[in-house]
Enzyme design. Structure first.
Site, PDB file in Angstrom:
ATOM      1  N   HIS A  36      48.535  62.376  23.484  1.00 24.39           N
ATOM      2  CA  HIS A  36      49.877  62.135  22.952  1.00 24.39           C
ATOM      3  C   HIS A  36      50.135  63.065  21.760  1.00 24.39           C
ATOM      4  O   HIS A  36      51.202  63.688  21.654  1.00 24.39           O
ATOM      5  CB  HIS A  36      49.971  60.668  22.520  1.00 24.39           C
ATOM      6  CG  HIS A  36      51.356  60.132  22.392  1.00 24.39           C
ATOM      7  ND1 HIS A  36      52.113  60.327  21.267  1.00 24.39           N
ATOM      8  CD2 HIS A  36      52.111  59.390  23.241  1.00 24.39           C
ATOM      9  CE1 HIS A  36      53.283  59.720  21.413  1.00 24.39           C
ATOM     10  NE2 HIS A  36      53.320  59.154  22.604  1.00 24.39           N
ATOM     11  N   GLU A  88      51.057  64.590  27.967  1.00 25.02           N
ATOM     12  CA  GLU A  88      51.075  63.138  28.113  1.00 25.02           C
ATOM     13  C   GLU A  88      52.248  62.676  28.970  1.00 25.02           C
ATOM     14  O   GLU A  88      52.177  61.645  29.638  1.00 25.02           O
ATOM     15  CB  GLU A  88      51.133  62.523  26.701  1.00 25.02           C
ATOM     16  CG  GLU A  88      50.955  61.024  26.637  1.00 25.02           C
ATOM     17  CD  GLU A  88      52.296  60.299  26.573  1.00 25.02           C
ATOM     18  OE1 GLU A  88      52.314  59.080  26.813  1.00 25.02           O
ATOM     19  OE2 GLU A  88      53.301  60.968  26.300  1.00 25.02           O
TER      20      GLU A  88
END
Length: 339
Positions: A306, A10
């Site tokens: 994430h 991410e």
């Protein structure tokens, strides 16, 4: 020294925050390169620099590269130090993200600590105060964590000016987390915060919540703020169940109508409610470090990039191995082992 390419996965600020916290806990030096390389403004912004300074303060670390815009950082920690700390971001950067950087190390200190952070308490892409108070901390208490937080003053983007205070007691009894079911639904609430804006904005957003989620008038409330620096708007949706309370937040800005702000929050809450999983996407991210430290299992409705990146960073510091089991559509079980 652990070397980390902070542009991996991410590629945002979470790589920095997780690495700083675990560097202190494991007493391993780190060298981060390409920090926030995938962001429109790469390198350390004011909020991230405050995270570095805060981590340095609680560990008396030797640091190089702690400058605005820096994309290269070397951090060598010493022992964790409890104490009374005060960190001012200087912008509307997130108070909660600075707090979470130092939370895990300070939980492992010998004595109680207090932390005051000034900046933004309700800003995009960061946990709101309500998320911390009514969702995050209750889960941590199941694991034996004793932390109290206080919202001293609201602070929105871009004005900032907010203040958050936390009292962190040593984590004496570390209990594994078991949160695989949310339990029976008890209630639901929508709270619209608005500062130096017309009440019609809150009325529109709450009307949309009632229409889209079929909630009742008694479930929605607006709160006009008088102590906020600058203007701001946050719509906070909460569903309380017997084992867990999910909180979703959407923020107003000039690029979106009041109805669109409500739509974002409602869509996320509907995705959560459509799944049998215990926790939502953002809570799943937050539970990885405590799971690595104390063990346990939970279910969530989304495995995000994430989340995956955070797993990879944690596994660089600890023997923890995260196992993700796809139980059904939008229902994943997350376990950790220290093989």
């Amino acid at each position: 020294m652990i070397k980390i390419d902070a542009s991996q996965g991410e590629g945002g600020g979470q790589v920095l925050r997780t690495a700083l916290a675990l560097s202190i806990i494991t007493q391993q030096a780190i060298h981060l390169t390409q920090i926030r390389a995938k962001r429109s403004k790469p390198g350390l912004m004011r909020q991230h620099l405050t995270c570095v300074k805060a981590a340095q303060a609680i560990s008396d670390a030797e640091v190089s590269g702690a400058e605005l815009g820096s994309d290269d950082l070397v951090f060598t920690p010493k022992a964790i130090r409890s104490g009374d700390y005060h960190f001012a971001i200087g912008t509307a950067g997130s108070c909660s993200l600075v707090l979470q950087t130092v939370l895990w190390p300070l939980l492992l200190a010998d004595q109680e600590s207090s932390v005051i952070v000034e900046g933004g308490t309700h800003v995009p892409m960061a946990p709101s105060f309500e998320f911390l108070q009514y969702s995050f901390l209750p889960v941590l208490r199941k694991m034996g964590v004793e932390v109290d937080i206080e919202l001293v003053k609201h602070g929105f983007y871009p004005g900032g000016g907010g203040k958050l205070k936390a009292t962190i007691k040593p984590w004496r009894e570390q209990r594994p987390l078991k949160l695989t079911r949310r339990g029976d639904r008890i209630s639901q609430h929508a709270l619209c915060l608005f500062a130096n804006l017309e009440q019609s904005i809150a009325d529109t957003q709450l009307a949309e919540v009632r229409r889209y989620l079929n909630w009742q008038e008694a479930d929605v409330v607006h709160h006009g703020l008088r102590n906020s620096h600058g203007i701001g708007n946050a719509l906070i949706l909460s569903v309380q169940s017997s084992e867990y309370s999910e909180i979703v937040t959407s923020y107003g800005d000039k690029s979106r109508s009041s109805g669109q702000v409500a739509q974002v929050a409602c869509d996320e809450m509907k995705r959560y409610l459509a799944s049998p999983a215990a926790v939502g996407e953002h809570m799943a991210d937050q539970l990885l470090i405590p799971l690595a430290l104390a063990g346990g299992t939970f279910t969530c409705n989304v495995i995000s990039q994430h989340f995956k990146t955070n797993c990879e960073i944690i596994q660089k510091f600890t023997p923890s191995h995260f196992k993700i089991v796809d139980l059904a559509a939008n229902n994943f079980e997350v376990n950790v082992s220290n093989d």
